[in-house]
Design a protein around this motif. Sequence first.
Motif, PDB file in Angstrom:
ATOM      1  N   SER A 263      16.579  23.066 -36.685  1.00 21.22           N
ATOM      2  CA  SER A 263      17.339  24.311 -36.590  1.00 21.22           C
ATOM      3  C   SER A 263      18.841  24.110 -36.713  1.00 21.22           C
ATOM      4  O   SER A 263      19.583  25.077 -36.835  1.00 21.22           O
ATOM      5  CB  SER A 263      17.034  25.013 -35.266  1.00 21.22           C
ATOM      6  OG  SER A 263      17.456  24.192 -34.184  1.00 21.22           O
TER       7      SER A 263
ATOM      8  N   ARG B 108      24.009  26.664 -39.293  1.00 17.21           N
ATOM      9  CA  ARG B 108      23.131  25.825 -38.477  1.00 17.21           C
ATOM     10  C   ARG B 108      23.447  26.019 -36.996  1.00 17.21           C
ATOM     11  O   ARG B 108      24.599  26.144 -36.606  1.00 17.21           O
ATOM     12  CB  ARG B 108      23.313  24.358 -38.859  1.00 17.21           C
ATOM     13  CG  ARG B 108      22.887  24.097 -40.302  1.00 17.21           C
ATOM     14  CD  ARG B 108      23.030  22.657 -40.703  1.00 17.21           C
ATOM     15  NE  ARG B 108      22.208  21.752 -39.932  1.00 17.21           N
ATOM     16  CZ  ARG B 108      20.921  21.524 -40.149  1.00 17.21           C
ATOM     17  NH1 ARG B 108      20.314  22.151 -41.133  1.00 17.21           N
ATOM     18  NH2 ARG B 108      20.256  20.665 -39.420  1.00 17.21           N
TER      19      ARG B 108
ATOM     20  N   ALA C 279      22.671  29.749 -31.306  1.00 18.02           N
ATOM     21  CA  ALA C 279      22.290  30.204 -32.644  1.00 18.02           C
ATOM     22  C   ALA C 279      23.518  30.870 -33.276  1.00 18.02           C
ATOM     23  O   ALA C 279      24.211  31.650 -32.627  1.00 18.02           O
ATOM     24  CB  ALA C 279      21.129  31.186 -32.565  1.00 18.02           C
TER      25      ALA C 279
END
Length: 165
Positions: free
Chosen positions: A121, A141, A136
């Motif tokens: 992630s 990224r 996030a």
Amino acid sequence: MRPAPYEETLPSGRLMPVVGIALIVIAVGAVALPLVVPPSPGNDMGPGDTAVLIGTLAVTVVLGVGVVRMRETVRVDDVLEVRVTPFWYRRRIPLDQIASVTPMTLTGRNSGGWGIRLIPSGTAILLDHGPGVHVAVHGKRALRFRCGDPDALVAVLEARGASVR
């Protein structure tokens, strides 16, 4: 009135100093070995070999000392900034780019290992296991890093206008 900037510095855990000291010991041992063990006839070290040996020692010892002294600093002002010193890793995330912040417990297993790692992630920074956050980011990224008090960090980000949920 804007809240005061938030900043915390976390030293590396027990693993990184051990790795750094091991690098230094291995480098010194690798240089001492050719100096202690006599070369076989016809295989004398020339000045170029000695220069390479001393250069390798210097680079490895500097790297080892850097690993021993490694620190992570988290700062929130107009941006969320995470730095790893004495190495030159720094990531700055504008607060309006933050999609969510999730407190979590970071370990080597869920972060791809120790150090600065690429994970599916995004990026994970792990110098020691313990509490941390997963940030996030819109269109970029994600970033996962350790912090002393994830709830306090989430509260500061929220007070400064970041979207944390």
